[in-house]
Structures are given as structure tokens and as C-alpha cells.
Design a protein around this motif. Sequence first.
Motif, mmCIF file in Angstrom:
data_model
loop_
_atom_site.group_PDB
_atom_site.id
_atom_site.type_symbol
_atom_site.label_atom_id
_atom_site.label_comp_id
_atom_site.label_asym_id
_atom_site.label_seq_id
_atom_site.Cartn_x
_atom_site.Cartn_y
_atom_site.Cartn_z
ATOM 1 N N VAL A 97 0.832 -1.200 0.000
ATOM 2 C CA VAL A 97 0.000 0.000 0.000
ATOM 3 C C VAL A 97 0.868 1.252 0.000
ATOM 4 N N ASP A 98 1.886 1.251 0.818
ATOM 5 C CA ASP A 98 2.777 2.411 0.916
ATOM 6 C C ASP A 98 3.441 2.690 -0.430
ATOM 7 N N ARG A 99 3.900 1.656 -1.092
ATOM 8 C CA ARG A 99 4.553 1.829 -2.406
ATOM 9 C C ARG A 99 3.595 2.432 -3.429
ATOM 10 N N LEU A 100 2.360 1.931 -3.457
ATOM 11 C CA LEU A 100 1.398 2.392 -4.453
ATOM 12 C C LEU A 100 0.973 3.839 -4.196
ATOM 13 N N VAL A 101 0.806 4.204 -2.938
ATOM 14 C CA VAL A 101 0.434 5.593 -2.637
ATOM 15 C C VAL A 101 1.592 6.533 -2.966
ATOM 16 N N LYS A 102 2.813 6.127 -2.663
ATOM 17 C CA LYS A 102 3.968 6.948 -3.023
ATOM 18 C C LYS A 102 4.046 7.159 -4.533
ATOM 19 N N ALA A 103 3.777 6.096 -5.299
ATOM 20 C CA ALA A 103 3.794 6.227 -6.760
ATOM 21 C C ALA A 103 2.730 7.209 -7.229
ATOM 22 N N GLY A 143 2.853 -1.411 15.202
ATOM 23 C CA GLY A 143 1.747 -1.912 14.391
ATOM 24 C C GLY A 143 1.843 -1.513 12.934
ATOM 25 N N ASN A 144 0.920 -2.076 12.149
ATOM 26 C CA ASN A 144 0.924 -1.884 10.700
ATOM 27 C C ASN A 144 -0.172 -0.918 10.264
ATOM 28 N N PHE A 145 -0.295 0.196 10.958
ATOM 29 C CA PHE A 145 -1.365 1.136 10.649
ATOM 30 C C PHE A 145 -1.006 1.991 9.441
ATOM 31 N N TYR A 146 -1.890 1.950 8.432
ATOM 32 C CA TYR A 146 -1.778 2.869 7.306
ATOM 33 C C TYR A 146 -3.025 3.736 7.319
ATOM 34 N N PRO A 147 -2.888 5.050 7.307
ATOM 35 C CA PRO A 147 -4.057 5.916 7.467
ATOM 36 C C PRO A 147 -5.027 5.793 6.292
ATOM 37 N N THR A 148 -6.289 6.015 6.571
ATOM 38 C CA THR A 148 -7.308 6.030 5.530
ATOM 39 C C THR A 148 -6.918 7.077 4.492
ATOM 40 N N THR A 149 -6.802 6.640 3.240
ATOM 41 C CA THR A 149 -6.220 7.488 2.194
ATOM 42 C C THR A 149 -7.144 7.572 0.984
ATOM 43 N N LEU A 150 -7.415 8.792 0.554
ATOM 44 C CA LEU A 150 -8.191 9.063 -0.656
ATOM 45 C C LEU A 150 -7.313 9.838 -1.623
ATOM 46 N N VAL A 151 -7.266 9.359 -2.868
ATOM 47 C CA VAL A 151 -6.378 9.940 -3.871
ATOM 48 C C VAL A 151 -7.212 10.369 -5.077
ATOM 49 N N ALA A 152 -7.193 11.647 -5.401
ATOM 50 C CA ALA A 152 -7.971 12.191 -6.517
ATOM 51 C C ALA A 152 -7.045 12.613 -7.661
ATOM 52 N N ASP A 153 -7.676 12.966 -8.794
ATOM 53 C CA ASP A 153 -6.950 13.480 -9.967
ATOM 54 C C ASP A 153 -5.797 12.555 -10.338
ATOM 55 N N ILE A 154 -6.123 11.299 -10.481
ATOM 56 C CA ILE A 154 -5.126 10.264 -10.764
ATOM 57 C C ILE A 154 -5.413 9.646 -12.120
ATOM 58 N N ASP A 155 -4.369 9.324 -12.855
ATOM 59 C CA ASP A 155 -4.524 8.723 -14.177
ATOM 60 C C ASP A 155 -4.959 7.269 -14.053
ATOM 61 N N ASN A 156 -5.698 6.807 -15.043
ATOM 62 C CA ASN A 156 -6.219 5.439 -15.004
ATOM 63 C C ASN A 156 -5.131 4.379 -15.119
ATOM 64 N N ASP A 157 -3.970 4.756 -15.641
ATOM 65 C CA ASP A 157 -2.878 3.779 -15.760
ATOM 66 C C ASP A 157 -1.875 3.876 -14.618
ATOM 67 N N ASN A 158 -2.205 4.639 -13.583
ATOM 68 C CA ASN A 158 -1.332 4.725 -12.422
ATOM 69 C C ASN A 158 -1.306 3.384 -11.687
ATOM 70 N N PRO A 159 -0.168 2.991 -11.109
ATOM 71 C CA PRO A 159 -0.112 1.702 -10.397
ATOM 72 C C PRO A 159 -1.162 1.542 -9.309
ATOM 73 N N LEU A 160 -1.542 2.635 -8.628
ATOM 74 C CA LEU A 160 -2.558 2.533 -7.580
ATOM 75 C C LEU A 160 -3.913 2.146 -8.146
ATOM 76 N N VAL A 161 -4.131 2.405 -9.426
ATOM 77 C CA VAL A 161 -5.382 2.033 -10.089
ATOM 78 C C VAL A 161 -5.271 0.642 -10.700
#
Length: 469
Positions: free
Chosen positions: A328-334, A354-372
Motif C-alpha cells: 500500500v505504501d509503495r502504491l500511494v507513493k507512486a 503496528g501496521n497502521f496505514y491511514p485512511t487514504t483518498l487519492v484524486a486526480d489520478i490517471d487510469n494507468d497509475n499503479p494505484l489504479v
Amino acid sequence: METYDTLLPPITPANRRTRPILNPATGGEVGLAPVHDIADLDRAVVTAALVQPAWAALSHQTRSEVLLKAADAIERSSEALARLLSQEQGKPLNGPNARFEVASCATWLRAAATTPLDPEVVVDDGQTRAELHYRPIGVVGAIGPWNWPMLITIWQIGPALRMGNAVVVKPSEYTPLSVLALINVINQELPDGLLTVISGGRDVGARMAEHPAIGKIMFTGSTATGKAIIRSSADTVKRLTLELGGNDAGIVLPDADPKAIAQGLFWGAFINAGQTCAALKRLYVHEDIYDAVCEELTKVAAAMPMGPGLDENNVLGPLQNRAQFDIVDRLVKAAKESGARILLGGNPDYDQPGNFYPTTLVADIDNDNPLVVEEQFGPALPIIKYSTVDEAVAKANGLDVGLGASVWSSDLATARKVASRLEAGTVWINSHGMVNPMIPFGGSKQSGYGLEFGVEGLKALGIPQVING
């Protein structure tokens, strides 16, 4: 109050190897899990094959009565099971989490026990009478995941037992204690040796897939592992039910009410901190209401408390393991590096326990981005703007997976038309990921094959036999 320690089976023999299981919220030890090996698996399969015929010889009604007693046993131990699950998997007690999962185990087991499956008369024309029956397979191997370890185990073993099979279960190496305790509770009502847990590694799973005495494998997990099971099972022509990876898309049509759907969108994406195969993982929103949907969804997400599961106030927990946190961390960084806009989150505290990753919303992102494109399987949702419905459908169908999808609209007829165009095993309207023990569930494309739940799920755990004459 009953504690989960009393629910775990004793570790035998005395020289049995064990390994510690850690709490993903704190890093502390939850308990010790036995380390079973292939010899343990082989012994369990031999025993299962010996006791299965007597179980199969019982009537459906008798087997159902036993399973209903097992569901009662789960309910009697529900709080202890939930507390163990919360500590091992990480999900909070409240919300659609640990207590919900344990209660659902009893519900699904009862559904498997009581769903009728009568012989089907295929032809009866006065000269020929043909009936379709379903016979037990024999020994079923059930390989489960770490995200919903108890409930998915029930999805596998409930119909298998109801149909007269014996079952050998291999839980995830991350969450063996939950499954060991659950099966120990159920086994209070079952014949010895009919249902066994083998807490082993990948070598045990590989042996199950090729084992000549196992007639069917039920597997929930990654597409890569599913493909390996297909290859390993080929020589014995095993029956398979595979529920594999997904990257579910949701399409918000321009007539949707952003405020009305925000809560549903949130839980569709973030149930179990996003660690659900059929969670909403890509959200396509029409440009006319894009900003409003982003705003309303951010309000809902920001108000959801995250923390250790035993804190009654929390509804979101940690990622179950550090490997998933890193994905998750890698994809959000990308996404950040690409110029996408972070609406919420995206800033984990790497120093906290612990392995807490905060609730994350990502806007204005391209459809070919790794997170997508890649399945994040965690609490990070990309929100993609679209202009036409044709564009949204094409993007939603553009990946090689198709477990679930959803359409969000104030017009049910329009939503259904769009839903019929989506390539997914299940398409929800104005919700996402809601499953029902009577509604068949399964994937398309590389999200697997075979159906679970209801009558179709029972049929999948039997061998069809036509009696003609």
C-alpha cells in the motif's frame, strides 16, 4: 468470561515445533501456533478418508442437525472468538469487523445446513425418468486467506460438510490461531477426524493441491497462487473452486446524490481497512459531481476512528502484515510522485507500533497509475474522473480481473443497464461487496471460477450423478 486460550486445541506432541503469532496492531505476541508438515497432512487425509463414508451415509437432515448444533457452539463462544480474531487479524471488535465476522460464521453455517437440495427431475415423459442427484466428493481441501480467516473458512467447510464430505483445512500462516480455535469449537459437535486443521506452510498447500486422496480444493487468495493450484491439481483432475484476486471498480453516474452515497462508498472501499477481495478498489466518478463526491467521501472517511482492535471505539484497524503495508505504501507513493492529489491520509507514521496505514483518498489520478492498475488491498482508494459512461465502462472493464463491481445512481433502470455491461461476477447497485448466504458468488476472468453460497454452492461440493431409468 471465556477466554480464547481455552478454545485453542492443545499443541501435541510435546516436541511439536511452534511459532509465535504477533498482533498487527501492537507487535505483541498473541499465542503460539503449531507448525504442521506434510506428514501431518497425509495422516489427516487418511483419517478423513476413513471417517467420511459414515458421515456421508447419514441423511441430509441428520447432517444438518449436527451442523446447526455446531453453529450454536460458535455463538456460545462468540466473544472469545472475536477477541482472538481482533488480536490476530487486527480488525476491531465493533463495526463490520470481528464480532460481525464471528456472528456471520454461525449465520452462514446455518444457511449451508438448511438450504434444500432435492433431486431434480430432468425428464419424466412416461417412458424415461431421469433424476439429477449430487453425491459426496470424499475429502475436500480448504485453503483460506488472512483477511476474513474465520468466515471464509465457514464458506468452504459448511457446504462441504453438509454435502457429506470430510474436510482438511489449511489456514493462512498469518492467522492460524483464529481458524484453529473456530474448528476446535465446531469439532465439539462433529465426529473425530472429519474436520481437521493443518497449520503449515506453502509446502503443505502445494501438497494438498496434488494429493491423490483429496477430491476437491476450495481456495481463496491471490491469482498467482490460484494458477499454481490449477497446475498442481491437473494430474489428479481435482475439482476446484477458486476465488482469486480482484480490483473492483465502482461507477458513479451523474445523477447520483453525493451525500446520500458517501457512507456506502466508504464501507464498500474500506471495510476491513480495504483488506477484502470484493472491496471497491477503483472509483470512477462523472465530472459533473466529481468534486462533490470527493468532498462528501472525505468527510465520512475523516470521521472513522482507526486504532487497536480491542478498543471499543475503533472501526478501522491495521493492515494484517507488514508485507501488505509495504504494498500500500509503495502504491500511494507512486501516486504522489505522479502528481495525484491526496485528499486524506497518505502519511503513515513509520515509527509507531503496528501496521497502521491511514485512511487514504487519492484524486486526480490517471487510469494507468499503479494505484489504479494494481490491487492495493488496503485503505487507499483512487478516485478517477470520467466524462462519458462509455468511457467509464471501458476503464472498469480494462483489467484482467472481474470479481465484483458496482454502479451508483438515483435511477435504478439506468443503473441496471450499466451494470449489465460490466465484466464482473457480481455487480451491486448503490452498494458494494454485500454478500448473502443465498446469493451465488464467484468471479470472472482471472478472478477465478466456480460459485459459492446457496444452492449453487452446495452443488459445487458434490459430484453430479444422473439416475436414468
